[in-house]
Each structure stands twice: as C-alpha cells, then as structure tokens.
Design a protein around this motif. Structure first.
Motif, PDB file in Angstrom:
ATOM      1  N   LEU A  51     -23.632  -5.957  -9.173  1.00  0.00           N
ATOM      2  CA  LEU A  51     -23.020  -7.017  -8.375  1.00  0.00           C
ATOM      3  C   LEU A  51     -22.752  -8.255  -9.223  1.00  0.00           C
ATOM      4  O   LEU A  51     -23.498  -8.552 -10.161  1.00  0.00           O
ATOM      5  N   LEU A  52     -21.712  -8.962  -8.865  1.00  0.00           N
ATOM      6  CA  LEU A  52     -21.338 -10.182  -9.563  1.00  0.00           C
ATOM      7  C   LEU A  52     -21.816 -11.379  -8.746  1.00  0.00           C
ATOM      8  O   LEU A  52     -21.559 -11.464  -7.548  1.00  0.00           O
ATOM      9  N   ALA A  53     -22.534 -12.277  -9.370  1.00  0.00           N
ATOM     10  CA  ALA A  53     -23.024 -13.474  -8.676  1.00  0.00           C
ATOM     11  C   ALA A  53     -21.894 -14.488  -8.522  1.00  0.00           C
ATOM     12  O   ALA A  53     -21.131 -14.705  -9.455  1.00  0.00           O
ATOM     13  N   PRO A  54     -21.797 -15.116  -7.346  1.00  0.00           N
ATOM     14  CA  PRO A  54     -20.835 -16.214  -7.212  1.00  0.00           C
ATOM     15  C   PRO A  54     -21.188 -17.326  -8.208  1.00  0.00           C
ATOM     16  O   PRO A  54     -22.369 -17.540  -8.508  1.00  0.00           O
ATOM     17  N   PRO A  55     -20.206 -18.041  -8.736  1.00  0.00           N
ATOM     18  CA  PRO A  55     -20.492 -19.079  -9.732  1.00  0.00           C
ATOM     19  C   PRO A  55     -21.518 -20.115  -9.265  1.00  0.00           C
ATOM     20  O   PRO A  55     -22.316 -20.589 -10.068  1.00  0.00           O
ATOM     21  N   THR A  56     -21.537 -20.439  -7.999  1.00  0.00           N
ATOM     22  CA  THR A  56     -22.478 -21.449  -7.510  1.00  0.00           C
ATOM     23  C   THR A  56     -23.917 -20.954  -7.496  1.00  0.00           C
ATOM     24  O   THR A  56     -24.840 -21.754  -7.383  1.00  0.00           O
TER      25      THR A  56
END
Length: 68
Positions: A51-56
């Motif tokens: 999974l890719l983490a949201p930038p925030t």
C-alpha cells in the motif's frame, strides 16, 4: 509561513514499516480514495511493494516519533 531558508534542504533518509490497517484507516479518514491506499493488489500492479501512504501520513509519523 514557509521559512524560505529551508527550500532545497535535505533530510536524512529513513525507513519506517507502517502497518496496513492504520494506514487504511488514515486514508479513509482524510478521504484519500485512491485504490493505492486501500487495495494492495492495485498498489502492486502500479509498481509498489505494498500500500502507498498518503503524503500527509508522513506528518503523522513525525508527530508520533517526536519524544517531546
């Protein structure tokens, strides 16, 4: 206001293992509906290992890591 003296500054690279369930909860809470944040198969198909983490999410990690 942005401290312009920090523009172009580099920080050391760090690696943090993030658990998938809290990551999905965070993405849902902020309305990040991109499947890369929720669907592991979609993330892998896009070339990410998971999974890719949201930038925030990085800001949250920084707060959690700060001992003060």
């Amino acid at each position: 206001m942005i401290d312009r003296a920090q523009i172009g500054a580099s920080l050391p690279e760090v690696s943090i293992e993030v658990e998938k369930y809290p990551l999905r909860l965070f993405a849902e809470a902020i309305g990040a509906n991109n499947p890369l944040h929720h669907d592991e198969d979609a993330a892998r198909t896009a070339g990410y290992p998971s999974l890719l983490a949201p930038p925030t999410y990085v800001a949250c990690l920084a707060v959690m890591a700060d001992p003060d």
